[in-house]
Design a protein around this motif. Structure first.
Motif, PDB file in Angstrom:
ATOM      1  N   UNK A  39     -37.214  17.262 -18.296  1.00  0.00           N
ATOM      2  CA  UNK A  39     -36.073  17.937 -18.379  1.00  0.00           C
ATOM      3  C   UNK A  39     -35.260  17.314 -17.163  1.00  0.00           C
ATOM      4  N   UNK A  40     -35.142  16.211 -16.905  1.00  0.00           N
ATOM      5  CA  UNK A  40     -34.386  14.993 -16.516  1.00  0.00           C
ATOM      6  C   UNK A  40     -34.015  13.831 -17.243  1.00  0.00           C
ATOM      7  N   UNK A  41     -32.600  12.955 -16.952  1.00  0.00           N
ATOM      8  CA  UNK A  41     -32.578  11.574 -17.774  1.00  0.00           C
ATOM      9  C   UNK A  41     -33.805  10.303 -17.230  1.00  0.00           C
ATOM     10  N   UNK A  42     -34.158  10.395 -18.207  1.00  0.00           N
ATOM     11  CA  UNK A  42     -35.411   9.174 -18.160  1.00  0.00           C
ATOM     12  C   UNK A  42     -34.373   7.851 -18.618  1.00  0.00           C
TER      13      UNK A  42
ATOM     14  N   UNK B 215     -35.093   5.677 -12.982  1.00  0.00           N
ATOM     15  CA  UNK B 215     -35.181   6.985 -13.939  1.00  0.00           C
ATOM     16  C   UNK B 215     -33.540   7.786 -13.078  1.00  0.00           C
ATOM     17  N   UNK B 216     -34.200   8.191 -11.852  1.00  0.00           N
ATOM     18  CA  UNK B 216     -33.463   8.542 -10.294  1.00  0.00           C
ATOM     19  C   UNK B 216     -32.413   8.674 -10.139  1.00  0.00           C
ATOM     20  N   UNK B 217     -31.645   7.063 -10.407  1.00  0.00           N
ATOM     21  CA  UNK B 217     -30.613   6.226 -10.066  1.00  0.00           C
ATOM     22  C   UNK B 217     -30.098   6.409 -10.784  1.00  0.00           C
ATOM     23  N   UNK B 218     -29.896   6.574 -11.573  1.00  0.00           N
ATOM     24  CA  UNK B 218     -29.286   6.146 -13.680  1.00  0.00           C
ATOM     25  C   UNK B 218     -28.696   8.153 -13.131  1.00  0.00           C
ATOM     26  N   UNK B 219     -29.526   9.464 -13.074  1.00  0.00           N
ATOM     27  CA  UNK B 219     -29.873  10.369 -12.900  1.00  0.00           C
ATOM     28  C   UNK B 219     -28.380  10.530 -11.999  1.00  0.00           C
TER      29      UNK B 219
ATOM     30  N   UNK C 235     -26.666   8.583 -11.222  1.00  0.00           N
ATOM     31  CA  UNK C 235     -24.601   8.625 -11.770  1.00  0.00           C
ATOM     32  C   UNK C 235     -24.406   9.297 -12.698  1.00  0.00           C
ATOM     33  N   UNK C 236     -25.325   9.457 -13.414  1.00  0.00           N
ATOM     34  CA  UNK C 236     -24.708  10.206 -15.001  1.00  0.00           C
ATOM     35  C   UNK C 236     -24.643  11.958 -14.624  1.00  0.00           C
ATOM     36  N   UNK C 237     -24.713  12.534 -13.006  1.00  0.00           N
ATOM     37  CA  UNK C 237     -24.489  13.775 -12.330  1.00  0.00           C
ATOM     38  C   UNK C 237     -23.543  13.389 -11.546  1.00  0.00           C
ATOM     39  N   UNK C 238     -22.839  12.815 -11.117  1.00  0.00           N
ATOM     40  CA  UNK C 238     -21.502  12.379 -10.196  1.00  0.00           C
ATOM     41  C   UNK C 238     -22.455  12.602  -8.953  1.00  0.00           C
ATOM     42  N   UNK C 239     -23.191  12.729  -8.886  1.00  0.00           N
ATOM     43  CA  UNK C 239     -23.580  13.041  -6.820  1.00  0.00           C
ATOM     44  C   UNK C 239     -23.626  11.822  -6.979  1.00  0.00           C
ATOM     45  N   UNK C 240     -23.783  10.108  -7.095  1.00  0.00           N
ATOM     46  CA  UNK C 240     -23.343   9.100  -6.118  1.00  0.00           C
ATOM     47  C   UNK C 240     -22.590   8.285  -7.842  1.00  0.00           C
ATOM     48  N   UNK C 241     -21.721   7.381  -7.211  1.00  0.00           N
ATOM     49  CA  UNK C 241     -20.962   6.633  -8.000  1.00  0.00           C
ATOM     50  C   UNK C 241     -20.619   4.962  -7.601  1.00  0.00           C
ATOM     51  N   UNK C 242     -20.725   4.608  -6.492  1.00  0.00           N
ATOM     52  CA  UNK C 242     -21.671   3.208  -6.241  1.00  0.00           C
ATOM     53  C   UNK C 242     -20.237   3.083  -5.550  1.00  0.00           C
ATOM     54  N   UNK C 243     -21.060   1.225  -5.581  1.00  0.00           N
ATOM     55  CA  UNK C 243     -19.648   0.579  -5.162  1.00  0.00           C
ATOM     56  C   UNK C 243     -19.354  -0.813  -6.396  1.00  0.00           C
TER      57      UNK C 243
END
Length: 568
Positions: free
Chosen positions: A147-150, A173-177, A179-187
């Protein structure tokens, strides 16, 4: 129970007193035309050279990691109010400012509980396992969660899902998710690429940002005075940190100089468990007879929270020859944090409407639009009527609500009343805004954009409460509350009056001008005002400090079923 037909409108009625129900005005279309005219005027001014030389447009600062029926029943029917089950701000993009980094890792200590806030020197001194000062990420499951981004490729340049790559991460997968959800945008690096920095520890200020975004970046009016002596109002993530405190997720440390948050300190794994447990609404859970981890006993700080996290399948710990270890005092790394949030989201463990708590802001509510109101022994019409009270009677709520009902105390007895027939008066936000500003002239900092509808904005307390209502609404019906209108500045009120005449309020008097009114797009609700979604809405808004005014109700002087006002 009968409802009293009001012959006159309420004190803040908008528009005329005509009893004929008009079609719902298309306020949104009119506002769009007004904005178009504004843009055209600005464009013309630019062409004739009236703008300052070199001026350029800006969308404002970015926010990266760095920086019921037409005549409702007298009381809600239990059958028409299904039990509630948990909006996200658009991704604002990346900038070159870095995500807050942790300072040189101090010896971690768990955040104390609210009931016991010892000086940090009194924190437990148990060290993380000697063989691993900064732990490796927990082993990933053999297959991604359903049910989540793979992810098949990394979102960040320092994260790859390809085994054998130098940047391979088992949590790609989890890190890509994230970014996909906007929870992290990184540096953002010098060449414009983005980095996640998966093995770095998570600092406590970044944790606040992560959890705020995970909750959907709910509207929140940040306090003008910081609750923490080490978090000034100008600090990055001040809003997120103070939101975390207001939601009851963090308590900080009590010291001789005041309460500290310690924003740059790396968050420890036990404090992280406490944060997630509180965000979930502190569910009922008892520490098991047998601990899931050999290094967590019943006397370990936050033992219950850690065991809850394990029981939910969110953490597995490390397998060792002596048994599974949690390593509570070790810092948590950014890739492991991604895994935790990913698993929580996939499992649907956190009901954010419960996690963020009740939003009833009034200490007194009044019987409204009911000649007499039944007070019942429970939150449904199936419960016995314990007593009746007259319209205008003041009642004291306990703060407990359920399915659109509000618990009140009367002569020491706990009873329940339908929120459809209760109203709060002149709440703190209403009083503050109406005393500080002119109608239709609220400054930008007093307005919060709604996370599911970027066109609409409200005074921030009103927006926050509507966000909470929308979470519950979306859980019930699978879509967000559709809106036509919210805040109207003075110029827009003038335009509306010119277009709609008596259907619009006199400019400078509309509750929309305080950022404390919405118009629901009832045509986009299944069944319109006769459908289940509208019935549910009218029966639940009172719990979130909103009201369908007496004058706008079917028995009112100017029925406008779409119009709701904020009272908090």
């Amino acid at each position: 129970m009968t409802r009293m037909r009001h012959a006159t409108a309420g004190a803040d009625q908008e528009g005329s007193s005509a009893n004929v129900k008009p079609a719902q005005p298309q306020w949104r279309w009119v506002r769009a035309q007004a904005r178009t005219l504004t843009v055209l005027a600005a464009s013309c001014a630019l062409l004739i050279g009236t703008l300052p030389s070199g001026a350029e447009a800006s969308d404002g600062p970015l926010d990266p990691d760095a920086a019921a029926s037409a005549s409702p029943a007298a009381e809600p029917q239990a059958s028409s109010t299904p039990a509630p089950s948990a909006s996200t701000e658009p991704d604002t993009g990346l900038t070159s400012a870095p995500e807050p980094a942790a300072t040189a890792s101090p010896t971690p200590s768990p955040e104390p509980s609210a009931s016991a806030s010892p000086d940090p020197t009194e924190a437990p001194t148990e060290d993380a396992p000697a063989e691993q000062v900064e732990p490796e990420p927990e082993p990933a499951d053999d297959s991604p969660l359903v049910g989540v981004l793979s992810a098949t490729s990394a979102v960040f340049t320092d994260v790859s899902a390809i085994q054998g790559a130098t940047t391979y991460s088992q949590f790609a997968t989890e890190i890509a998710w994230m970014a996909e959800t906007g929870i992290s945008t990184g540096w953002v690096t010098a060449d414009g690429s983005a980095q996640y920095r998966p093995t770095e520890p998570v600092s406590r200020d970044a944790m606040a940002a992560f959890l705020n975004r995970f909750a959907g970046s709910p509207a929140f009016a940040q306090p003008s005075v910081s609750p923490f002596v080490d978090v000034p109002t100008s600090r990055q993530f001040y809003r997120e940190i103070t939101w975390l405190r207001s939601a009851g997720v963090t308590t900080g440390w009590t010291t001789a100089t005041g309460v500290e948050y310690r924003p740059t300190k790396s968050i420890t794994r036990d404090a992280m468990a406490a944060f997630l447990y509180r965000l979930a609404g502190s569910p009922d859970f008892t520490f098991p007879t047998t601990s899931p981890f050999v290094d967590v006993t019943a006397s370990t700080p936050f033992a219950k929270e850690i065991a809850w996290l394990a029981s939910a399948g969110v953490t597995t710990g490390w397998s060792t020859s002596s048994g599974a270890q949690y390593r509570p005092l070790a810092s948590i790394t950014r890739d492991a944090m991604a895994a935790y949030l990913y698993r929580l989201d996939a499992a649907g463990i956190i009901d954010l409407s419960a996690a963020l708590g009740t939003t009833l802001r009034h200490t007194t509510v009044y019987v409204y639009v009911a000649t007499t109101l039944n007070l019942r022994t429970g939150p449904a019409t199936t419960f016995d009527v314990a007593r009746q009270v007259a319209e205008g009677t003041a009642l004291v709520p306990t703060g407990t609500t359920q399915d659109g009902w509000i618990q009140v105390t009367v002569d020491g007895e706990l009873l329940w009343a339908s929120s459809y027939y209760l109203v709060g008066r002149q709440g703190a936000a209403v009083t503050r805004i109406t005393s500080l500003y002119e109608n239709g002239r609220l400054p930008e900092e007093e307005l919060c954009t709604l996370s599911w509808d970027a066109v609409e904005s409200l005074e921030c307390d009103a927006a926050f409460d509507l966000e909470m209502l929308n979470i519950e609404f979306r859980n019930q019906f699978g879509f967000d509350l559709p809106l036509n209108d919210s805040y109207r500045d003075y110029d827009t009120q003038v335009l509306f009056k010119a277009v709609y005449g008596d259907l619009a309020a006199k400019p400078g008097t509309s509750n929309h001008g305080w950022g404390m009114a919405i118009d629901v797009s009832t045509s986009r609700l299944p069944g319109g005002t006769g459908g289940a979604a509208y019935a549910w809405l009218t029966q639940h808004v009172g719990v979130y400090n909103w009201v369908l005014p007496a004058w706008a109700r079917p028995t009112g002087t100017k029925p406008e079923a779409w119009h709701f006002e904020y009272t908090g």
